[in-house]
Design a protein around this motif. Structure first.
Motif, PDB file in Angstrom:
ATOM      1  N   ILE A 227       0.841  -1.203   0.000  1.00 11.81           N
ATOM      2  CA  ILE A 227       0.000   0.000   0.000  1.00 11.81           C
ATOM      3  C   ILE A 227       0.875   1.252   0.000  1.00 11.81           C
ATOM      4  CG2 ILE A 227      -1.560   1.399   1.444  1.00 11.81           C
ATOM      5  CD1 ILE A 227      -3.103  -1.080   2.109  1.00 11.81           C
ATOM      6  N   CYS A 262      -3.253  -1.497   7.702  1.00  8.83           N
ATOM      7  CA  CYS A 262      -2.058  -2.065   7.067  1.00  8.83           C
ATOM      8  C   CYS A 262      -1.390  -3.076   7.994  1.00  8.83           C
ATOM      9  CB  CYS A 262      -1.080  -0.957   6.697  1.00  8.83           C
ATOM     10  SG  CYS A 262      -1.672   0.153   5.400  1.00  8.83           S
ATOM     11  N   VAL A 269       3.574  -0.605   4.026  1.00 11.93           N
ATOM     12  CA  VAL A 269       2.987   0.667   3.616  1.00 11.93           C
ATOM     13  C   VAL A 269       4.058   1.743   3.550  1.00 11.93           C
ATOM     14  CG1 VAL A 269       2.275   1.133   6.017  1.00 11.93           C
ATOM     15  CG2 VAL A 269       1.225   2.419   4.145  1.00 11.93           C
TER      16      VAL A 269
END
Length: 300
Positions: A227, A262, A269
């Motif tokens: 992400i 996350c 991330v």
């Protein structure tokens, strides 16, 4: 251990009177060190990236015109900055900071860039203070060098990530999600994979409710391996360029929710700071520092 990209060139000065608050890039790392959120070993120094990494997200002709300072005057006006070698060097360093932070995140779970979030940069042009799209460049790098097959870009800046949407328009391996002010720049928006346009004066409660009912579902549906989080703090009610009515505590809760998700899904991330234009620089620094405080609490 959180890893943080920072280079003194991030605070490259602009002509007097320019509204872009470059001083935040110098003050934020000082604040993080002063309060103990970060120590010196948390920081790493970006360098100039291999241009092939830039070409993976941007047209070589555009990049060459940037580096050679041969962009036409109309293109420079759309960027909004006076073009200079120092400015281009700064943008290259920011891109490398996001590349290296993304790689660090694979190992440490999270990494952040003091600058970045240059989501208005298209593949072939710059706009709105953005010359090169740092998260798009980093995403392409992970695709090519680390075999990351699916990525989710969570863009929570108050402005739509129009350049990011354009770059990945035909790439199903990168899902672009932008939650932004409906009446904010850009006034002609691109089409992200998911756009949520918020009305003026959206409150903490409504903002967080929408986010909490969107992000987990997206992760379940898309099953990303990585992400990218654009944590702009221009959603604050005090922001000069934003029209959203979030508080400092609401903005921090937004960061806590995204980073907690996350962590829960064990998704690395990488965070770029994005915009922040409140009149009081202390408000901007406090809001950005909250992102690091949350990251340290969750991942250290």
């Amino acid at each position: 251990m959180i890893k943080v990209a920072y280079h003194p060139m991030y605070a490259h000065p602009l002509p007097a009177g320019h509204r872009f608050p470059m001083q935040k890039y110098e003050l934020l790392p000082k604040q993080l060190l002063h309060e103990g959120t970060c120590i010196n070993s948390n920081f790493f120094l970006p360098d100039f990236p291999d241009l092939n990494a830039i070409y993976a997200a941007h047209c070589p002709d555009y990049v060459k015109q940037l580096i050679d300072l041969t962009l036409d005057s109309k293109s420079i006006r759309k960027i909004g900055f006076p073009l200079s070698k120092e400015l281009v060097d700064r943008e290259l360093l920011i891109a490398d900071g996001s590349i290296k932070a993304a790689v660090f995140a694979l190992e440490h779970g999270v990494a952040l860039n003091i600058a970045g979030g240059t989501h208005h940069a298209y593949s072939n042009r710059g706009e709105a203070f953005c010359l090169l799209n740092d998260q798009a460049i980093a995403a392409r790098y992970l695709q090519r060098h680390h075999a990351i097959k699916k990525m989710l870009i969570v863009d929570l800046d108050v402005h739509q990530g129009n350049g990011t949407a354009e770059i990945f328009a035909n790439d199903t391996s990168v899902f672009t999600f932008s939650m932004h002010g409906a009446s904010n720049y850009p006034f002609k928006k691109e089409i992200s994979d998911l756009d949520i346009a918020l009305p003026k004066e959206t409150s903490d409660k409504d903002y967080l409710h929408i986010l909490e009912n969107t992000l987990p579902t997206l992760i379940e549906e898309q099953r990303p391996d990585f992400i990218f989080y654009l944590s702009g703090v221009d959603i604050l009610s005090s922001d000069k360029l934003g029209k959203i009515n979030c508080t400092l505590s609401g903005c921090k809760e937004r960061d806590r929710f995204v980073l907690s998700i996350c962590k829960e899904y064990q998704l690395p991330v990488m965070c770029s700071m994005g915009g922040g234009y409140s009149p009081d620089i202390k408000t901007i620094i406090e809001a950005h520092a909250n992102t690091y405080r949350v990251a340290k609490h969750l991942f250290d």
